[in-house]
Design an enzyme around this catalytic site. Sequence first.
Site, PDB file in Angstrom:
ATOM      1  N   ASN A 105      -2.476   2.552  33.234  1.00 39.36           N
ATOM      2  CA  ASN A 105      -2.614   2.651  31.647  1.00 39.36           C
ATOM      3  C   ASN A 105      -4.574   1.888  31.755  1.00 39.36           C
ATOM      4  OD1 ASN A 105      -2.274   0.813  29.203  1.00 39.36           O
ATOM      5  ND2 ASN A 105      -0.904  -0.219  29.118  1.00 39.36           N
ATOM      6  N   LYS A 144      -5.646  -0.308  29.010  1.00 39.36           N
ATOM      7  CA  LYS A 144      -6.043  -1.196  28.093  1.00 39.36           C
ATOM      8  C   LYS A 144      -6.822  -0.616  27.582  1.00 39.36           C
ATOM      9  CE  LYS A 144      -2.182  -3.357  31.216  1.00 39.36           C
ATOM     10  NZ  LYS A 144      -1.182  -4.756  31.387  1.00 39.36           N
ATOM     11  N   HIS A 153       5.364  -0.071  25.191  1.00 40.43           N
ATOM     12  CA  HIS A 153       4.828  -1.321  26.614  1.00 40.43           C
ATOM     13  C   HIS A 153       4.817  -2.655  26.109  1.00 40.43           C
ATOM     14  CE1 HIS A 153       1.858  -3.562  28.957  1.00 40.43           C
ATOM     15  NE2 HIS A 153       2.230  -1.700  29.839  1.00 40.43           N
ATOM     16  N   GLU A 171       3.094  -5.426  26.306  1.00 37.56           N
ATOM     17  CA  GLU A 171       2.072  -6.111  25.419  1.00 37.56           C
ATOM     18  C   GLU A 171       1.907  -5.733  23.357  1.00 37.56           C
ATOM     19  OE1 GLU A 171      -1.012  -4.705  27.643  1.00 37.56           O
ATOM     20  OE2 GLU A 171      -0.011  -5.782  29.248  1.00 37.56           O
ATOM     21  N   GLU A 227       9.533  -2.025  33.276  1.00 34.97           N
ATOM     22  CA  GLU A 227       8.177  -2.903  32.808  1.00 34.97           C
ATOM     23  C   GLU A 227       8.829  -4.684  33.197  1.00 34.97           C
ATOM     24  OE1 GLU A 227       4.350  -0.848  33.373  1.00 34.97           O
ATOM     25  OE2 GLU A 227       4.941  -1.550  31.152  1.00 34.97           O
ATOM     26  N   GLY A 283       0.679  -7.700  35.713  1.00 35.00           N
ATOM     27  CA  GLY A 283      -0.943  -8.398  35.355  1.00 35.00           C
ATOM     28  C   GLY A 283      -0.833  -9.883  35.769  1.00 35.00           C
ATOM     29  N   SER A 326       2.573  -4.499  38.689  1.00 40.79           N
ATOM     30  CA  SER A 326       1.526  -4.882  40.185  1.00 40.79           C
ATOM     31  C   SER A 326       1.975  -4.019  40.509  1.00 40.79           C
ATOM     32  CB  SER A 326       1.716  -6.500  40.225  1.00 40.79           C
ATOM     33  OG  SER A 326       1.171  -7.384  39.246  1.00 40.79           O
TER      34      SER A 326
END
Length: 249
Positions: A9, A11, A94, A96, A166, A172, A212
């Site tokens: 991904n 992003k 996701h 985010e 996730e 991240g 990660s």
Amino acid sequence: MRKNIVAGNWKMNNDLPQTEALITDLLKQTKTSNAEVMIAPTAVNLYQAFNATRASNIEVIAQNMHFADNGAYTGEISAAMLKSVGVNTVILGHSERRAYFNETDELLAKKVDAALKNDLRVIFCFGEELADRKAGNEEKVVESQIKNALFHLEASAFKNIVLAYEPVWAIGTGETASPEQAQDMHKYIRKTLNNKYGSQVANDMTILYGGSVKPNNAKEIFSKPDVDGGLIGGAALNAEDFYAIINAF
Ligand code: PEP
């Protein structure tokens, strides 16, 4: 059928020249792998990425889409538009998108329906926040995210769905769920699917871990029996690191 998948991904990273350069680097890496390989560049570069990877085993996928077929949704992209530039898989849910764009389970259920109606495969993401885990609520949170967005579907729809667990606290941050934490949750997800849809849907489901994943931890995470691959953020922006993760299979 359960598959091994490693999906990158990207992003909101990489303009067009950077996208072309990273794909050139990826194509120099080993071509054979034991996993399906996917990359998700930003929407504006999907068509160029699709063309650049045509002759390879890399599938270009999208990071998001709207639920409507078309219409007055300024700035949005439909499933049919993705299909028209060679995309057959879309990431939905996701963390985010949930956190910064207020994507709710209800909205995601509509997006999932629109994707499946248009023959797009869905990589459906979900995961608990750190506070949920600290309170011991991670299974409850994950179960409700899956149920609310997916459990209106027929069993047959699940052949076009890949799940991606996730944990938000691991995305991240450099902090990874331990292989045991990933395995425990993936096993629980399979049990949840089994309770609703039976053993075939549960056993055939591909469940990715994201958070990660790096070259130095991928092998141990992927060795767990219920972990079928990874959704990779930061490490997917470097061709050597991404292939080191793919080759962890
Ligand atoms: C992600 O954004 O899906 C992700 C897993 O990111 P990272 O690998 O950088 O934690």
